[in-house]
Design a protein around this motif. Structure first.
Motif, PDB file in Angstrom:
ATOM      1  N   TYR A 796       0.841  -1.195   0.000  1.00 24.62           N
ATOM      2  CA  TYR A 796       0.000   0.000   0.000  1.00 24.62           C
ATOM      3  C   TYR A 796       0.875   1.244   0.000  1.00 24.62           C
ATOM      4  O   TYR A 796       1.917   1.294   0.667  1.00 24.62           O
ATOM      5  CB  TYR A 796      -0.911   0.006   1.235  1.00 24.62           C
ATOM      6  N   ASN A 800      -0.463   8.147  -2.443  1.00 24.91           N
ATOM      7  CA  ASN A 800      -1.159   8.036  -3.730  1.00 24.91           C
ATOM      8  C   ASN A 800      -2.429   7.194  -3.656  1.00 24.91           C
ATOM      9  O   ASN A 800      -3.139   7.081  -4.668  1.00 24.91           O
ATOM     10  CB  ASN A 800      -0.229   7.422  -4.782  1.00 24.91           C
ATOM     11  N   GLN A 801      -2.680   6.616  -2.480  1.00 22.78           N
ATOM     12  CA  GLN A 801      -3.845   5.731  -2.317  1.00 22.78           C
ATOM     13  C   GLN A 801      -3.886   4.693  -3.439  1.00 22.78           C
ATOM     14  O   GLN A 801      -4.823   4.641  -4.234  1.00 22.78           O
ATOM     15  CB  GLN A 801      -5.146   6.538  -2.302  1.00 22.78           C
ATOM     16  N   ILE A 802      -2.870   3.896  -3.497  1.00 21.95           N
ATOM     17  CA  ILE A 802      -2.761   2.896  -4.554  1.00 21.95           C
ATOM     18  C   ILE A 802      -2.132   1.642  -3.986  1.00 21.95           C
ATOM     19  O   ILE A 802      -1.243   1.708  -3.135  1.00 21.95           O
ATOM     20  CB  ILE A 802      -1.923   3.451  -5.738  1.00 21.95           C
ATOM     21  N   THR A 815      -1.902  -2.771 -10.534  1.00 23.59           N
ATOM     22  CA  THR A 815      -2.136  -1.740  -9.533  1.00 23.59           C
ATOM     23  C   THR A 815      -3.646  -1.558  -9.351  1.00 23.59           C
ATOM     24  O   THR A 815      -4.429  -1.828 -10.269  1.00 23.59           O
ATOM     25  CB  THR A 815      -1.511  -0.399  -9.952  1.00 23.59           C
ATOM     26  N   ASN A 817      -6.291   1.445  -7.860  1.00 23.02           N
ATOM     27  CA  ASN A 817      -6.415   2.799  -7.343  1.00 23.02           C
ATOM     28  C   ASN A 817      -7.891   3.165  -7.173  1.00 23.02           C
ATOM     29  O   ASN A 817      -8.783   2.318  -7.314  1.00 23.02           O
ATOM     30  CB  ASN A 817      -5.696   3.796  -8.249  1.00 23.02           C
ATOM     31  N   LEU A 926      -9.341   2.978   0.835  1.00 21.89           N
ATOM     32  CA  LEU A 926      -9.455   3.064  -0.617  1.00 21.89           C
ATOM     33  C   LEU A 926     -10.897   2.853  -1.063  1.00 21.89           C
ATOM     34  O   LEU A 926     -11.389   3.536  -1.973  1.00 21.89           O
ATOM     35  CB  LEU A 926      -8.542   2.010  -1.275  1.00 21.89           C
TER      36      LEU A 926
END
Length: 1133
Positions: A796, A800-802, A815, A817, A926
């Motif tokens: 995590y 970038n919250q990815i 990935t 997102n 997320l």
């Protein structure tokens, strides 16, 4: 009725002029129209220029003459026959000339028939497809059987004509005096003997074709065996009329004996020519002397001209001449003139081989040994094959130099033909110059063709190897032939415009030469019979020269010149010039066929195995790529022959097989290597930063592949080969396919497409593939059901919250997102968010159970209690900062408890556990962000979220239908739901903290109260783990596991922050001042290293790596500190 008054009209005009005023508008309109007119003229000129450029033929292009929409045929025709042409007051002269001109004309027709009807089908039988299988071969022979019957009749017709000619000769050349013998006492009819030569050439050619075509003889034998089998058992094959089988077998045997055994010519010269009591031939001494005179006269011309640079078509006469000579020996049994035979044999050494038709080669020495075996004894027993090999050695040695010389001559001739200008002053001189240029072109094509055919024929006959350099020269000969032919084609308009004047000029020259004879008889009144015949021949020649130069007229003219020659007024030089001018008349009168015959490259069909070698040479020398079109045009010449094949149902099939074979060679040796090399070249250009070993141009050379791409589409049979478009298509498909496999290379392939355009002029298509990421990742349902797998395989990134996949078998990493989550929620609905939280809750319950067990362990619990006690007792001495030594000691003690096969300690496993917990919390965050993203997109069409009208009230107010009321009610509910989710959202973190906090802080879980003491050890373990992972990532190590190749793992920071919040230990952890301790330790370590280096005299740059290591350690701790601080914000009250 009103009348028109001019005066009043004039007054009106004057009044208008007086009232008119100029405001400039008319001038503006005029200028605007003038501008449009100018623009129209410019556009029209550009269009005309484009049309002219498209239709123009450049010198380096070969046009396919067979596809001309309009073509010029300059062969003259007339309606008059020989009877109308030969009209004089001398009846006996008319009769004799008419008889022999008819015979000569029949011989010419038979020769043309053989060339147009019989040669090609016989030559091509069994080619391309090879000898057919049993059953098919009988069908092929059945198809060709009517043709063979026609051929038999044709041969019999030739026999009959030759007997007729000999009978006519015997009638006028004998000892008995009559009107015929008096007339022909001093006349030598060489024109008739040349017709005999043509007939013998036809028969010898047929013999050679049939002997060399083994497939025809073999197929004929198999067909004959089939007929015999049917004849022996007719009932088995349902044959009722057995008599027809007998006739068929007899016919087949007859054709085989007459045609297929190589005795066509021998049967001709050994047939009966005597008619007892009517015609005497064998014992006719006058005929014998006349025959020998003409044979020697013909030989004299051959001996002096056959190897001369001005020789034209004499080699083709050589087989017929030897046929005539052997006919003389057979007819009169005269072998006394041995010296003459030796002279003839010397000619065979100069010309050991003659190409008489496409791939049919005739060898005079072999002909003499078969037809005249007794004469060979005169010169002993010569080694024919050895002499032929020696001649081939000379040809091989001189071949390159001769090709180079011809190339220069052809180039010079083409320039002169294209220029169309002459240095002559008068019109007649200009015409003579044009005739000379045309004849020179035909001469060059004849000699180049002879060199090409001799080289191929001798190597095929002797099975001698051919050097690769000579292969290129062979095809260069073909290029020259097609260049000459295309030059004639381009200048056909000029030739057709001047052909009449050229012929008129030649006839004037011939008349001027004959005026010498006319002047001798001018002014006289008494003439002898011979002189009278000469005068009549002169008059007839003048009349015939006044018309078009048809073959019939030229035949009569030649006979008249034979009659004129008996007075011996003209000198040898004048006679030779007359012969040359008559020959020129023949060429000009049938110039199309003359050029086509001399430039024919059909022999390349039987040498197509050499074509790949030639293509490989071209590929190694791209600057000569323009010659490929000429070669393809030459290879197509055989199509005329293939179209006349009659042993197959459709000749087009043979052409297609041949075309496909050649196209495969071009693809294999030019296009496919070019595709690979251009692709490689583009890759090397784009990847030049990798410092690929450069090639040495002095060793490997520089290949200008662009030369192939500059070629215009190649005309190839009934299609075109556009090398540029094929290369572009290959690169398009290759780049697209490879890009779909590796989407991350989109930029590389885009650069390669640009490079292809700028370097090679290739306009490649854009692939329109996504350049970076796809908008559809893993589905929320899949992650939810397998969350335990997801948190262990993805890392995590907090900022970038990815989520980034840890490892993959391919070159790409998946990935996930916010957009992916939003798309999934849009697919499944927002209700799935709560379900996801429920799954995450169950997962956390399992993980916290393991978490509790680890801290409940006595060995862990005792060590943590020990370290906390030590810190509290020595807080002031330690400066209120947790000691780093305690952390190191704790790590060492835990390592002693055991290590797994992967080298992981219990502390590593505990860190990973916390990371999984943090990843689960990151996933919840997320999902919440994705839900907000989905809601904001769904409600973006609502103009004002604060003042949303109630559609239910509006519908009720207007009194609309019940259905509309229900719809409005549903719409209000949907909008209200979206508005609530967008403005408020759900605090999932707060919810999960409240769920677990009570249980974590329970008195029964006292062992968890020391968790904050293990956090420093966990952070050190985490930092070591990240430094190790990044080092291996930068080194691109393949020996390590992909699991350690990471560059971000913020799940650990979130996990620690979350657990500290659950245990309410944030203040306890802050009291350790752990980050300050790390900061101070790193500074102290750097100072210590610099001091030690200074005391030892070590330079600063030599100690750089050690200092850099400490700085990296401090930087990683700072990064963790930032992530940890950010994560703690999520759990603030």
């Amino acid at each position: 009725m009103s009348s028109y008054n001019p005066a009043s009209n004039s007054n009106n005009n004057e009044e208008y002029k007086f009232d008119a005023f100029e405001d400039g508008s008319s001038k503006l309109v005029g200028e605007q129209q003038l501008t449009k007119l100018n623009q129209f003229a410019v556009d029209y000129a550009q269009q005309i220029w484009k049309i002219e450029e498209a239709l123009d033929d450049s010198l380096n292009e070969a046009w396919d003459i067979n596809i001309d929409p309009v073509s010029l045929h300059m062969k003259p025709h007339e309606q008059q026959d020989l009877i109308e042409l030969v009209k004089t007051d001398h009846k006996m002269f008319n009769k004799v000339i008419l008889v022999f001109s008819s015979l000569c004309n029949q011989a010419r027709i038979l020769k043309e028939t053989a060339e147009s009807k019989f040669y090609h089908p016989l030559t091509i039988f069994g080619e391309v497809t090879g000898e057919a299988s049993e059953g098919d071969v009988q069908i092929e022979v059945g198809k060709i059987l009517p043709f063979m019957i026609d051929l038999s009749a044709f041969v019999n017709r030739c026999y009959s004509l030759i007997r007729n000619i000999v009978s006519q000769f015997a009638s006028i050349y004998h000892s008995q005096k009559n009107i015929h013998t008096q007339f022909f006492k001093g006349v030598h009819l060489q024109a008739v003997y040349y017709s005999l030569v043509d007939l013998f050439t036809v028969l010898i050619t047929l013999d050679s074709i049939l002997i060399q075509n083994n497939a025809l003889a073999s197929s004929w034998g198999r067909y004959l065996r089939m007929v015999k089998s049917v004849k022996s058992e007719p009932g088995k094959y349902s044959v009722e009329e057995e008599e027809k089988l007998w006739h068929l077998e007899k016919l087949l045997l007859s054709i085989k004996g007459q045609l297929l055994e190589g005795f066509i010519f021998q049967e001709c010269i050994t047939q009966e020519f005597e008619f007892p009591g009517v015609i005497e031939v064998k014992n006719n001494k006058i005929l014998k002397a006349e025959f020998l005179f003409n044979v020697k006269a013909m030989f004299g011309l051959l001996a002096t001209k056959i190897m001369d640079s001005s020789e034209l078509y004499l080699r083709e006469k050589f087989p017929g001449f030897l046929g005539l000579y052997s006919f003389y020996l057979s007819l009169f049994k005269d072998i006394t003139d041995k010296s003459f035979f030796k002279q003839v044999w010397e000619i065979t050494k100069k010309v050991p081989m003659v190409a008489i038709h496409t791939n049919v080669f005739w060898f005079p020495a072999d002909f003499i040994s078969v037809i005249m075996p007794g004469m060979i004894k005169i010169i002993g027993n010569p080694n024919i094959m050895e002499a032929r090999k020696e001649y081939l050695k000379v040809i091989d040695r001189e071949f390159a130099a001769r090709v180079k010389s011809y190339y220069l001559q052809v180039s010079r001739w083409m320039v002169r033909m294209e220029s169309g200008s002459t240095n002559r002053g008068t019109l007649w001189d200009a015409n003579l110059s044009k005739v000379g240029q045309i004849i020179q072109g035909i001469l060059l094509s004849y000699h180049v063709s002879h060199l090409l055919k001799t080289m191929i024929g001798l190597h095929m006959n002797l099975t001698a190897p051919l050097k690769s350099s000579d292969v290129r020269k062979l095809f260069q000969c073909a290029e020259m032939l097609k260049a000459i032919q295309n030059t004639f084609h381009r200048r056909s308009a000029m030739i057709s415009a001047h052909i009449s004047m050229m012929i008129q000029h030649l006839t004037d020259i011939i008349n001027d030469k004959l005026n010498v004879v006319r002047n001798k008889f001018a002014g006289r009144t008494n003439y002898s019979e011979v002189e009278l015949d000469v005068i009549i021949a002169l008059a007839l020649t003048s009349d015939l020269l006044g018309g078009v130069a048809t073959p019939e007229r030229l035949t009569v003219i030649k006979l008249c010149l034979n009659v004129i020659g008996q007075v011996n007024v003209l000198k040898e030089q004048d006679i030779e010039e007359l012969r040359i001018h008559i020959k020129r008349l023949e060429f000009l009168s049938d110039i199309n066929n003359t050029i086509k015959h001399s430039c024919d490259c059909s022999i390349l069909f039987w040498s197509r195995d050499l074509f790949p070698t030639y293509l490989q040479y071209l590929y190694q020398n791209p600057n000569q790529a323009t010659s490929l079109q000429y070669t393809l045009t030459g290879l197509k010449d055989i199509v005329t022959c293939l179209e006349k094949s009659i042993h197959v149902d459709n000749p087009i099939n043979l052409i297609d097989i041949y075309r496909n074979e050649l196209e495969d060679m071009i693809n294999k040796n030019i296009i496919h290597p070019l595709e690979k090399d251009i692709e490689t070249d583009l890759r090397l250009h784009i990847h030049a930063f990798l410092h690929v070993e450069e090639k040495d141009p002095f060793k490997t050379g520089i290949k200008e592949f662009g030369k192939f791409l500059e070629l215009k589409p190649l005309r190839f049979f009934d299609k075109t080969i556009d090398i540029k478009s094929r290369i572009a298509h290959y690169l398009d498909s290759t780049f697209y396919n490879l890009n779909t496999v590796a989407l991350f290379d989109w930029k590389t392939y885009s650069e390669m497409r640009n490079m292809a355009f700028y370097k090679y002029g290739l306009k490649l298509l854009e692939v329109h593939l996504p350049g970076a990421t796809l908008e559809q990742g893993l589905d929320v349902l899949e992650i939810m059901r397998n969350i335990h797998i997801f948190v262990s395989r993805y890392n995590y990134n907090l900022n970038n919250q990815i989520f980034i996949q840890r490892s993959s078998n391919s070159k790409t990493l998946n990935t996930i997102n916010i957009t992916h989550i939003s798309n999934s929620i849009r697919t499944h609905g927002s209700g799935i968010m709560n379900t996801t939280i429920n799954f995450a809750y169950r997962f956390l319950v399992q993980k916290f159970s393991v978490f509790s067990e680890f801290l409940f362990d006595d060995q862990i619990k005792s060590r943590l209690y020990k370290n906390i006690k030590y810190f509290r007792e020595n807080k002031e001495q330690l400066g209120n900062m947790y000691p780093y030594e305690s952390v190191s000691e704790l790590e060492r003690d835990i390592r002693q408890l055991g290590v797994t096969d992967q080298g992981l300690t219990f502390l590593d496993h505990f860190r990973i556990l916390i990371t999984h917990i943090g990843n689960a919390m990151g996933y919840i965050r997320l999902v919440r962000s994705g839900g907000l993203h989905y809601c904001s997109n769904a409600i973006k069409f609502v103009p004002d979220l604060k003042h949303i009208p109630k559609f239910e009230d509006l519908v009720q107010k207007d009194g609309l239908s019940v259905e509309t009321f229900e719809s409005a009610k549903n719409l209000d509910a949907v909008i209200a739901n979206l508005s609530d989710n967008t403005s408020e959202g759900t605090e999932y973190f707060k919810m999960l903290v409240n769920v677990f906090a009570t249980e974590f802080r329970n008195i029964n879980n006292q062992h968890l109260r020391n968790f904050y003491a293990i956090v420093p050890a966990l952070t050190v373990n985490f930092i070591d783990h990240m430094i190790n992972a990044k080092d291996k990532l930068f080194k691109k190590s393949k020996a390590i596991g992909a699991e350690t190749l990471q560059f971000t793992d913020d799940g650990f920071a979130i996990g620690v922050a979350y657990i500290l919040k659950l245990l309410d230990q944030n203040k306890d952890f802050d009291s350790l001042h752990w980050f300050e301790r790390i900061q101070k330790k790193c500074e102290d370590d750097q100072k210590r290293m610099l001091a030690e280096a200074a005391s030892r005299g070590i330079k600063e740059d030599q100690n750089h790596l050690a200092v850099k290591k400490v700085q990296n350690y401090q930087m990683e701790f700072d990064l963790f500190k930032y992530s940890f601080s950010g994560a703690r914000i999520f759990f603030k009250d």
